[in-house]
Design a protein around this motif. Structure first.
Motif, PDB file in Angstrom:
ATOM      1  N   LYS A  94       0.836  -1.209   0.000  1.00  0.00           N
ATOM      2  CA  LYS A  94       0.000   0.000   0.000  1.00  0.00           C
ATOM      3  C   LYS A  94       0.865   1.252   0.000  1.00  0.00           C
ATOM      4  N   THR A  95       0.473   2.225  -0.825  1.00  0.00           N
ATOM      5  CA  THR A  95       1.206   3.478  -0.952  1.00  0.00           C
ATOM      6  C   THR A  95       0.208   4.627  -1.083  1.00  0.00           C
ATOM      7  N   LYS A  96       0.460   5.738  -0.411  1.00  0.00           N
ATOM      8  CA  LYS A  96      -0.380   6.941  -0.548  1.00  0.00           C
ATOM      9  C   LYS A  96       0.020   7.654  -1.835  1.00  0.00           C
ATOM     10  N   VAL A  97      -1.002   8.021  -2.644  1.00  0.00           N
ATOM     11  CA  VAL A  97      -0.734   8.650  -3.938  1.00  0.00           C
ATOM     12  C   VAL A  97      -1.713   9.790  -4.204  1.00  0.00           C
ATOM     13  N   LYS A  98      -1.310  10.652  -5.146  1.00  0.00           N
ATOM     14  CA  LYS A  98      -2.196  11.678  -5.695  1.00  0.00           C
ATOM     15  C   LYS A  98      -2.548  11.235  -7.102  1.00  0.00           C
ATOM     16  N   LEU A  99      -3.791  11.433  -7.489  1.00  0.00           N
ATOM     17  CA  LEU A  99      -4.257  11.038  -8.814  1.00  0.00           C
ATOM     18  C   LEU A  99      -4.731  12.275  -9.582  1.00  0.00           C
ATOM     19  N   SER A 114      -9.695   8.726 -19.488  1.00  0.00           N
ATOM     20  CA  SER A 114      -8.984   7.586 -20.079  1.00  0.00           C
ATOM     21  C   SER A 114      -7.503   7.568 -19.700  1.00  0.00           C
ATOM     22  N   ARG A 115      -7.099   8.477 -18.830  1.00  0.00           N
ATOM     23  CA  ARG A 115      -5.689   8.517 -18.426  1.00  0.00           C
ATOM     24  C   ARG A 115      -5.611   9.042 -16.994  1.00  0.00           C
ATOM     25  N   LYS A 125       7.638  10.384  -7.109  1.00  0.00           N
ATOM     26  CA  LYS A 125       7.735   9.723  -8.409  1.00  0.00           C
ATOM     27  C   LYS A 125       6.373   9.787  -9.088  1.00  0.00           C
ATOM     28  N   THR A 126       6.397   9.989 -10.411  1.00  0.00           N
ATOM     29  CA  THR A 126       5.165  10.145 -11.181  1.00  0.00           C
ATOM     30  C   THR A 126       5.091   9.096 -12.283  1.00  0.00           C
ATOM     31  N   TYR A 127       3.904   8.519 -12.439  1.00  0.00           N
ATOM     32  CA  TYR A 127       3.644   7.536 -13.485  1.00  0.00           C
ATOM     33  C   TYR A 127       2.351   7.931 -14.179  1.00  0.00           C
ATOM     34  N   ALA A 128       2.273   7.689 -15.479  1.00  0.00           N
ATOM     35  CA  ALA A 128       1.034   7.927 -16.221  1.00  0.00           C
ATOM     36  C   ALA A 128       0.542   6.584 -16.751  1.00  0.00           C
ATOM     37  N   HIS A 129      -0.758   6.323 -16.573  1.00  0.00           N
ATOM     38  CA  HIS A 129      -1.331   5.049 -16.993  1.00  0.00           C
ATOM     39  C   HIS A 129      -2.631   5.278 -17.760  1.00  0.00           C
ATOM     40  N   PRO A 130      -2.888   4.445 -18.770  1.00  0.00           N
ATOM     41  CA  PRO A 130      -4.195   4.512 -19.418  1.00  0.00           C
ATOM     42  C   PRO A 130      -5.248   3.881 -18.516  1.00  0.00           C
ATOM     43  N   LEU A 131      -6.482   4.332 -18.641  1.00  0.00           N
ATOM     44  CA  LEU A 131      -7.606   3.746 -17.914  1.00  0.00           C
ATOM     45  C   LEU A 131      -8.505   3.021 -18.911  1.00  0.00           C
ATOM     46  N   PRO A 132      -9.247   2.031 -18.440  1.00  0.00           N
ATOM     47  CA  PRO A 132     -10.099   1.265 -19.372  1.00  0.00           C
ATOM     48  C   PRO A 132     -11.165   2.138 -20.036  1.00  0.00           C
TER      49      PRO A 132
END
Length: 139
Positions: A94-99, A114-115, A125-132
């Protein structure tokens, strides 16, 4: 009684033809985008508390800080299945994140984000992910 009804209809017709809008039911405000809540289903919700966009990752305790027609922001707990000793065991880190949600697209005839850009609060650290997003069927 009939005279009152006739007078009301005549007044409404006069106002309409004069260019004055007669007060009617409020028009629905444009809907803000939602999020596909579970990758395996087509469930879409606006401001969901839990988001499961991938098989071994989900976001819980989602607290929305803003939502507009084009972007959304939230804080959450990211739960990543470590697959140790096996993926079926379901051991989650588990990690606390901002979305930050963006890129509005149609999914099943509804607007969804969608992202998502995920920022780990502790390390920045920042990551970008596609959403369904699911194909529109008979809109």
């Amino acid at each position: 009684m009939k005279l009152n009804r006739l007078a009301a209809v005549a007044t409404a017709a006069t106002l309409t033809f004069a260019g004055v809008a007669v007060a009617g039911p409020a028009e629905a405000a444009p809907r803000k985008p939602g999020v596909v809540v579970d990758y395996a289903y087509h469930t879409i919700k606006q401001k969901p508390k839990t988001i499961r966009p991938y098989k071994d990752v989900f976001y819980s305790n989602v607290r929305w800080t803003s939502l507009t027609k084009t972007t959304g922001s939230a804080t959450a707990t990211r739960n990543v299945n470590t697959c140790v000793p096996s993926c079926a065991e379901g051991n989650y880190k588990k990690t606390k994140v901002k979305l930050k949600f963006n890129r509005v697209r149609l999914s099943d005839c509804r607007k969804v984000f969608s992202r998502v850009k995920v920022t780990v609060i502790k390390t920045k650290k920042t990551y970008a992910h596609p959403l369904p997003v699911f194909a529109a069927s008979d809109c």
